[in-house]
Design a protein around this motif. Structure first.
Motif, PDB file in Angstrom:
ATOM      1  N   ASP A   1     -23.367 -43.657  23.719  1.00 27.52           N
ATOM      2  CA  ASP A   1     -23.928 -42.310  23.779  1.00 27.52           C
ATOM      3  C   ASP A   1     -25.377 -42.348  24.241  1.00 27.52           C
TER       4      ASP A   1
ATOM      5  N   SER B   1     -20.777 -42.719  18.961  1.00 24.56           N
ATOM      6  CA  SER B   1     -20.010 -41.932  17.996  1.00 24.56           C
ATOM      7  C   SER B   1     -18.745 -41.447  18.687  1.00 24.56           C
ATOM      8  N   TYR B   2     -17.788 -40.998  17.890  1.00 23.01           N
ATOM      9  CA  TYR B   2     -16.526 -40.467  18.410  1.00 23.01           C
ATOM     10  C   TYR B   2     -16.274 -39.089  17.819  1.00 23.01           C
ATOM     11  N   GLN B   3     -15.544 -38.286  18.570  1.00 26.55           N
ATOM     12  CA  GLN B   3     -15.145 -36.973  18.077  1.00 26.55           C
ATOM     13  C   GLN B   3     -13.790 -37.066  17.371  1.00 26.55           C
TER      14      GLN B   3
ATOM     15  N   PRO C   1     -20.176 -41.018  13.533  1.00 28.54           N
ATOM     16  CA  PRO C   1     -21.038 -42.091  14.048  1.00 28.54           C
ATOM     17  C   PRO C   1     -20.420 -43.461  13.783  1.00 28.54           C
TER      18      PRO C   1
ATOM     19  N   GLN D   1     -15.322 -32.802  14.209  1.00 32.50           N
ATOM     20  CA  GLN D   1     -16.284 -33.657  13.515  1.00 32.50           C
ATOM     21  C   GLN D   1     -16.770 -34.794  14.405  1.00 32.50           C
ATOM     22  N   THR D   2     -18.049 -35.067  14.397  1.00 39.01           N
ATOM     23  CA  THR D   2     -18.629 -36.213  15.088  1.00 39.01           C
ATOM     24  C   THR D   2     -18.768 -37.364  14.098  1.00 39.01           C
TER      25      THR D   2
END
Length: 234
Positions: free
Chosen positions: A63, A15-17, A24, A21-22
């Motif tokens: 992750d 996932s990325y920030q 997926p 907000q995260t």
């Protein structure tokens, strides 16, 4: 007993920030890729196919989950060791070639060897060999601006081959080419797979390009939906 897969992926997630907000991107991906396979990763924009390619190539880190390539768990490698592994084991082909405009075809292909202990004569011998493999021996002294798109991509393929990598990853390698040039590049990739035994993982949105691979892996919203053999595998 069957041989272990070259690439073994188990329960991979990424996932990325985006601000607070995260987001997926990949969820619980498990996949085996055999040595000598030619895989096409397909899926709509945002499905996670380029992210998966980058994880397999060691450009990015997951992750969670296990990612073993050639018996090495690359998800656990320190950054410096990962960079060394990537340089030794992965050849990259990009949609927009990523050639240095101030270097000739020969010099672009030679670039990955400049960090090795090979002599100048040894580098020249190896560069000339791979340029012959991609039918560009007569263009080695030309700059990218003097080459067609298809010729530039062949230079990029030669650069990907120059270190004799375990794995070749290609991200939309025909996306910037006309159909004739694209077919030429796909035929070359098939030959490298069949005749040289290179394992190739290719991201593409083009069904015509995907048919050049031995099998298709489809992603949808970060999850594998199915994997099927193509006519090229028969």
């Amino acid at each position: 007993m069957s041989a272990a897969p070259l690439v073994s992926i188990r329960h991979l997630a990424k996932s990325y920030q985006r601000g607070a907000q995260t987001v997926p991107v990949l969820s619980d991906i498990s996949l085996d890729i055999a040595e000598g396979d030619f895989i096409a990763l397909m899926g709509p924009s945002g499905s996670g196919k380029s992210t998966l390619l980058n994880l397999i190539a060691g450009i990015d880190r997951p992750d969670s989950g296990e990612l073993i390539v050639g018996g090495v768990d690359i998800s656990d490698l320190p950054e410096s060791a990962l960079a060394d592994w990537r340089a030794a084991h992965v050849g990259f082909i990009f949609q927009f070639y990523n050639l240095m405009p101030v270097l000739t075809a020969f010099e672009n292909v030679e670039l990955p060897l400049m960090l090795t202990r090979l002599s100048r004569a040894e580098r020249r011998e190896r560069v000339e060999l791979v340029l012959r493999m991609v039918n560009l021996a007569d263009r080695m002294d030309h700059y990218p601006s003097e080459l067609s798109g298809g010729q530039q991509q062949r230079v990029a393929i030669a650069r990907a081959l120059i270190t004799d990598p375990t794995l070749i990853v290609a991200d939309e390698p025909t996306g910037d080419l006309d159909r004739t040039s694209a077919t030429e590049i796909l035929t070359m990739l098939q030959r490298l797979n069949a005749d040289v035994g290179k394992t190739i993982i290719m991201v593409t949105h083009d069904a015509h390009a995907a048919e050049a691979a031995k099998s298709l892996v489809h992603l949808e919203k970060g999850e594998l939906t199915n994997s099927v053999a193509t006519t090229a595998s028969r």
